[in-house]
Design an enzyme around this catalytic site. Structure first.
Site, short mmCIF file in Angstrom:
data_model
loop_
_atom_site.label_atom_id
_atom_site.label_comp_id
_atom_site.label_asym_id
_atom_site.label_seq_id
_atom_site.Cartn_x
_atom_site.Cartn_y
_atom_site.Cartn_z
CG ASP A 54 51.17 61.00 73.82
OD1 ASP A 54 50.11 61.26 73.17
OD2 ASP A 54 50.77 60.73 75.39
CB SER A 55 52.48 60.50 68.57
OG SER A 55 52.48 61.55 68.67
CG ASP A 93 49.37 64.70 73.36
OD1 ASP A 93 48.29 65.79 74.47
OD2 ASP A 93 49.54 64.45 72.38
CE LYS A 123 46.44 65.30 71.51
NZ LYS A 123 46.04 64.81 72.23
CD GLU A 192 43.99 58.65 68.43
OE1 GLU A 192 43.91 59.26 69.07
OE2 GLU A 192 44.81 57.98 67.80
#
Ligand code: KIV
Length: 296
Positions: A54-55, A93, A123, A192
């Site tokens: 989703d970045s 995502d 994810k 992360e």
């Protein structure tokens, strides 16, 4: 070390391959990609996992954070990436809001990624608090990747993008989250923005493969954002980013050269133009010369 020699036939990566790689101490490679061409390049480079992260809210759509990207937008990009892949595992995502209300809705949304977009793993951000939900999704035959530490969908709760797990209490929370995801049966977990020492402890503790981003070298694998690797983010890189190429400079140079060539009439050349067939050209010249003669 295991590097697939160039020319060696590659095999389809599955969730089982990730576990095998952990057992064999072979590093798992993962990169984001959000469309057909970038996914194809990542796949052809031999990377194990393509993550439609989703970045893309920031890298592709220009938002400030990941919170506003919708499930329809994520599905659209996942479908495009799917068409570029042969061997890599496709992970998508689930965006903010798509799994936060009821479990039924979360399972329905997860199944859309599989059914409508060809994702092989979805994810979900969060540890212990997501364990029951993750079990429900896995019960629906959908593999799930966990994501703990700096979870960008919690940016407002964290008060910014900050390294997590710095105090003893925070380390204990992270260990609990990792063990909960491990027990819930996730296919892999993203770690992360956490100290290297903590990622190493988690990686040693859990059977699930860990994939780090800003979590040091002891993880079972690494993930980076495609646009970070290629300098396409228009922002200074985070500490953990290694830039492997300056695509922004390359693209800018190409675009400026195109503009200059058009402006100076150097593009297109005769060789870049289509031409009439010989007979048509001769006939056209006859017609034009007759017209010229009549005008005189
Ligand atoms: O959205 C994303 O790109 C991610 C990676 C940073 C792991 O979640």
């Amino acid at each position: 070390m295991s590097l697939t020699p160039i020319g060696e036939p590659r095999h389809k990566i599955t969730t089982a391959s990730l576990r095998e790689k952990k057992l064999r101490h072979e590093a798992i490679t993962c990169l984001t990609a959000y469309d057909y061409s970038s996914a194809r390049l990542v796949d052809e480079a031999g990377v194990d996992i393509v993550l439609v992260g989703d970045s893309l809210a920031m890298t592709m759509l220009g938002y400030d954070n990941t919170l506003s990207v919708t499930i329809e937008e994520m599905l659209h990009h996942t479908r495009a990436a799917r068409r570029g892949l042969k061997n890599a595992l496709l992970m998508a995502d689930m965006p903010y809001g798509s799994y936060h209300l009821t479990a039924e809705e979360a399972v329905r949304n997860a199944s859309r990624f599989v059914k409508e977009a060809g994702a092989e793993v979805v994810k979900i951000e969060g540890g212990e608090k997501r364990a029951d939900l993750i079990r429900r999704i896995i019960d629906a035959e959908i593999p799930v990747a966990g994501h703990i530490g700096l979870t960008p969908q919690s940016v407002n709760v964290m008060g910014g993008y900050k390294v997590q797990g710095k105090s003893l209490a925070a380390v204990e929370d992270l260990m609990r989250d990792a063990v909960a995801l491990d027990r819930a049966g996730v296919s892999c977990m993203i770690l992360e923005g956490i100290p290297r020492e903590v990622a190493a402890m988690i990686t040693a503790e859990v059977e699930t493969p860990t994939i780090g981003i800003g979590a040091g070298p002891e993880c079972d694998g690494q993930v980076l954002v495609f646009h970070d690797v290629l300098n396409l983010t228009f922002a200074p890189p985070a500490k953990f980013v290694r830039r492997y190429a300056d695509a922004a400079a390359l693209i800018t140079h190409a675009l400026q050269s195109y503009r200059a060539d058009v402006a100076s009439h150097q593009y297109p050349s005769d060789a870049e133009s289509y031409h009439l067939p010989k007979e048509t050209k001769a006939a056209l010249e006859t017609v034009l010369s007759r017209k010229r003669a009549m005008r005189r």
